[in-house]
Design a protein around this motif. Structure first.
Motif, short mmCIF file in Angstrom:
data_model
loop_
_atom_site.label_atom_id
_atom_site.label_comp_id
_atom_site.label_asym_id
_atom_site.label_seq_id
_atom_site.Cartn_x
_atom_site.Cartn_y
_atom_site.Cartn_z
N SER C 3 -51.45 48.20 -27.95
CA SER C 3 -51.12 49.13 -26.88
C SER C 3 -50.40 50.38 -27.38
O SER C 3 -50.57 51.47 -26.84
CB SER C 3 -50.30 48.40 -25.81
OG SER C 3 -49.00 48.91 -25.72
N SER C 4 -49.61 50.25 -28.48
CA SER C 4 -48.88 51.45 -28.92
C SER C 4 -49.81 52.42 -29.65
O SER C 4 -49.66 53.63 -29.55
CB SER C 4 -47.67 51.08 -29.78
OG SER C 4 -47.97 51.15 -31.15
N SER C 5 -50.82 51.88 -30.38
CA SER C 5 -51.75 52.84 -30.98
C SER C 5 -52.68 53.44 -29.93
O SER C 5 -53.11 54.59 -30.07
CB SER C 5 -52.53 52.24 -32.16
OG SER C 5 -52.92 50.94 -31.91
N ALA C 6 -52.97 52.67 -28.88
CA ALA C 6 -53.76 53.26 -27.78
C ALA C 6 -53.00 54.41 -27.14
O ALA C 6 -53.58 55.46 -26.82
CB ALA C 6 -54.07 52.19 -26.73
N LEU C 7 -51.68 54.24 -26.97
CA LEU C 7 -50.86 55.30 -26.39
C LEU C 7 -50.89 56.53 -27.29
O LEU C 7 -51.00 57.67 -26.81
CB LEU C 7 -49.43 54.78 -26.24
CG LEU C 7 -48.51 55.48 -25.24
CD1 LEU C 7 -49.09 55.42 -23.85
CD2 LEU C 7 -47.13 54.81 -25.24
N LEU C 8 -50.81 56.31 -28.62
CA LEU C 8 -50.84 57.43 -29.56
C LEU C 8 -52.19 58.16 -29.48
O LEU C 8 -52.23 59.39 -29.43
CB LEU C 8 -50.59 56.93 -30.98
CG LEU C 8 -50.67 58.01 -32.07
CD1 LEU C 8 -49.52 58.99 -31.95
CD2 LEU C 8 -50.69 57.39 -33.46
N VAL C 9 -53.28 57.38 -29.44
CA VAL C 9 -54.60 57.99 -29.38
C VAL C 9 -54.76 58.80 -28.08
O VAL C 9 -55.23 59.94 -28.10
CB VAL C 9 -55.71 56.91 -29.49
CG1 VAL C 9 -57.07 57.49 -29.13
CG2 VAL C 9 -55.73 56.33 -30.90
N GLY C 10 -54.32 58.21 -26.97
CA GLY C 10 -54.40 58.92 -25.69
C GLY C 10 -53.59 60.20 -25.71
O GLY C 10 -54.03 61.25 -25.24
N ASP C 11 -52.39 60.13 -26.29
CA ASP C 11 -51.50 61.28 -26.36
C ASP C 11 -52.12 62.38 -27.23
O ASP C 11 -52.16 63.56 -26.83
CB ASP C 11 -50.17 60.83 -26.98
CG ASP C 11 -48.97 61.33 -26.20
OD1 ASP C 11 -49.14 61.72 -25.03
OD2 ASP C 11 -47.87 61.34 -26.76
N LEU C 12 -52.64 62.01 -28.40
CA LEU C 12 -53.22 63.02 -29.30
C LEU C 12 -54.50 63.61 -28.70
O LEU C 12 -54.76 64.81 -28.86
CB LEU C 12 -53.50 62.42 -30.67
CG LEU C 12 -52.24 62.12 -31.51
CD1 LEU C 12 -52.64 61.53 -32.87
CD2 LEU C 12 -51.40 63.37 -31.71
N ALA C 13 -55.27 62.78 -27.98
CA ALA C 13 -56.46 63.32 -27.31
C ALA C 13 -56.04 64.33 -26.25
O ALA C 13 -56.66 65.40 -26.11
CB ALA C 13 -57.28 62.18 -26.69
N GLY C 14 -54.98 64.02 -25.51
CA GLY C 14 -54.46 64.98 -24.53
C GLY C 14 -54.00 66.27 -25.20
O GLY C 14 -54.26 67.37 -24.71
N VAL C 15 -53.31 66.13 -26.34
CA VAL C 15 -52.87 67.32 -27.09
C VAL C 15 -54.08 68.16 -27.48
O VAL C 15 -54.09 69.39 -27.30
CB VAL C 15 -52.07 66.90 -28.35
CG1 VAL C 15 -51.90 68.07 -29.30
CG2 VAL C 15 -50.71 66.33 -27.95
N ALA C 16 -55.13 67.50 -27.99
CA ALA C 16 -56.31 68.24 -28.46
C ALA C 16 -57.00 68.98 -27.31
O ALA C 16 -57.33 70.16 -27.44
CB ALA C 16 -57.29 67.28 -29.14
N VAL C 17 -57.20 68.31 -26.17
CA VAL C 17 -57.93 68.99 -25.09
C VAL C 17 -57.09 70.09 -24.44
O VAL C 17 -57.62 71.13 -24.07
CB VAL C 17 -58.48 68.01 -24.02
CG1 VAL C 17 -59.58 67.14 -24.62
CG2 VAL C 17 -57.40 67.17 -23.41
N PHE C 18 -55.77 69.88 -24.34
CA PHE C 18 -54.94 70.96 -23.79
C PHE C 18 -54.86 72.14 -24.76
O PHE C 18 -54.83 73.30 -24.33
CB PHE C 18 -53.55 70.47 -23.42
CG PHE C 18 -53.40 70.16 -21.96
CD1 PHE C 18 -53.81 71.07 -21.00
CD2 PHE C 18 -52.86 68.96 -21.54
CE1 PHE C 18 -53.67 70.79 -19.65
CE2 PHE C 18 -52.73 68.67 -20.19
CZ PHE C 18 -53.14 69.58 -19.25
N ALA C 19 -54.80 71.85 -26.07
CA ALA C 19 -54.81 72.95 -27.04
C ALA C 19 -56.12 73.72 -26.93
O ALA C 19 -56.13 74.96 -26.95
CB ALA C 19 -54.62 72.41 -28.46
N ALA C 20 -57.24 72.99 -26.78
CA ALA C 20 -58.53 73.65 -26.64
C ALA C 20 -58.58 74.46 -25.35
O ALA C 20 -59.12 75.57 -25.32
CB ALA C 20 -59.66 72.62 -26.68
N SER C 21 -58.01 73.91 -24.28
CA SER C 21 -58.00 74.65 -23.01
C SER C 21 -57.15 75.92 -23.12
O SER C 21 -57.56 77.00 -22.70
CB SER C 21 -57.48 73.72 -21.89
OG SER C 21 -56.41 74.28 -21.19
N GLY C 22 -55.96 75.79 -23.73
CA GLY C 22 -55.11 76.97 -23.91
C GLY C 22 -55.77 77.98 -24.84
O GLY C 22 -55.75 79.19 -24.59
#
Lengths: 213, 213, 213
Positions: C3-22
């Protein structure tokens, strides 16, 4: 002068020049006395408050040490009464801004390293503290932030932060070398202004010709 | 009423009036239901979140105590459904804003003093919390922040914060005297509005006649 | 995947898509290389920095873990060089933004619950982290923030945060169900965009017919 008082002097000098830069910009917008002091205060101390929250130095120095707000307020008041003629205001703002950028980048990178933040994070935090004051000043005054315009700005700060982290890693850290890093930022920024250096812009495939930046 | 529940009541009253002020301003911009609640929420709780981070009360009350967000949301919804006619909206926003300014200045200065922040820093933090809500509200709605306009605003808050710090120093602190300090802020702010008091503006030597403030 | 690596993957995916959106939004404004990376960085990491300060995880992950800034910078650079044609930029920004909204809402609500923040505060913090990136992106680019416009936005995020808190309360929390909550946010947001769902707007009694929202 030992290293911790050098850090204090550098920090307060950065506060003074950013307050003067914020105050000058506010004078240019014809704000009143309190508007000028407020913009000077936020430009000088906003970046450092964020930095202190991030490295868990609470309360931040802007609230814990009266010399910080006093420096910001005196510098803003000085600008209010002694400000240069309007036609020289823009140049004054840019010059003070470049000096503050160098000083804050160096002191904030050092503080972050001292607080145990890893090197990459310390460089980013040093850069964000350096550019934060000018960013907030421009947002308050409804200008497009200088950091988002075409000249080299954040990159000058980042170079200085990397220089500081490298000096510390190599064991070459001293008041002299850190002052050199602050000067590096100042010189890169000013040279970029005079030479109109700019970073590459995206090529747009949609045939756009208008420029909304 | 003991002093800690008085502090809570004052804080929640400040949250309610700032939420109503933010919500009214958002109604004036014709935002939708969620926009109105969001602007009300941020105007009411933004300043306090910053204050709690600075005095290291984490998580901030806005997240740790459901009564804070509930008060902000209910007040914003009330404005959404019951808002006055458009021609009275501006006056409503200014009146609520002055009340919130007084309440937040007093409660935040007290909280900062309680947390061990020195007197100068506590006054500044009280003022910033007081003016922070209106500042964020105006930035979100793309207005020049009221604090930067010509009327006395930050100075009313600062007077109240200094009054609170002085009362505490002299040992005269009580619910009654602190309420007096909040009233002082309100009265100074409202009087400044009606009398059109304004702070001095910079003299520009460049012969500028246009006013961009 | 625990569960903790899933949280990391979800967090980094969110970082990537928001960076791409910005980054995409900054490309649309014709900012230069550093402007694009800066807006991408702040859009991707700004909300999480606030969240980490609120739950007292200091220094925030954006500074403590180099994978966070590296992800944001790489995603912004990718957008700079590979960005789609101008006529598809707006749709790209909106789609990435919806994906980031779902991912950040879920990971931030979970982190707040883990840090002991009460359920109401955790839902609010999850929503604010989710909408914070897009809000800062729009403020920097001088747009009216998307969250304040007429489409359902904050409410999609709030639904997801309430779903996460309910799943945890019921003991049904797992990578699968949390992914479902993120998808719920994405689907509600995208459906609202295509169907032009909107929240109710205030009725103004003053006879106003112009729309300044």
């Amino acid at each position: 002068m030992d290293s911790s008082s050098a850090l204090l002097v550098g920090d307060l000098a950065g506060v003074a020049v950013f307050a003067a830069s914020g105050g000058s910009a506010a004078v240019g917008k014809r704000l009143d006395l309190f508007g000028v002091v407020f913009v000077g205060f936020v430009a000088a101390l906003g970046g450092g408050i964020l930095r202190d929250l991030v490295i868990n130095q609470v309360p931040p120095l802007a609230f814990a040490d009266w010399r910080y707000p006093a420096t910001a307020i005196v510098a803003s008041l000085a600008v209010f009464w002694l400000h240069p003629h309007l036609d020289r205001l823009r140049r004054t703002v840019l010059g003070l801004d470049a000096a503050g950028l160098g000083l804050f980048t160096v002191t904030s990178t050092l503080k972050a390293l001292d607080a145990g933040v890893p090197a990459v994070g310390s460089c980013l935090l040093g850069m964000l503290t350096g550019i934060g004051g000018g960013l907030v000043r421009d947002l308050l005054l409804n200008e497009i932030p200088v950091v988002l315009r075409r000249e080299i700005y954040a990159v000058a700060s980042l170079l200085g932060a990397i220089a500081v982290a490298s000096l510390v890693r190599l064991g070459w850290g001293s008041v002299l070398t850190f002052t050199g890093a602050a000067l590096l930022v100042f010189v890169v920024r000013i040279t970029a202004l005079y030479r109109h250096w700019s970073a590459p812009r995206p090529r747009l495939g949609g045939g756009a010709t208008t420029d909304t930046g």
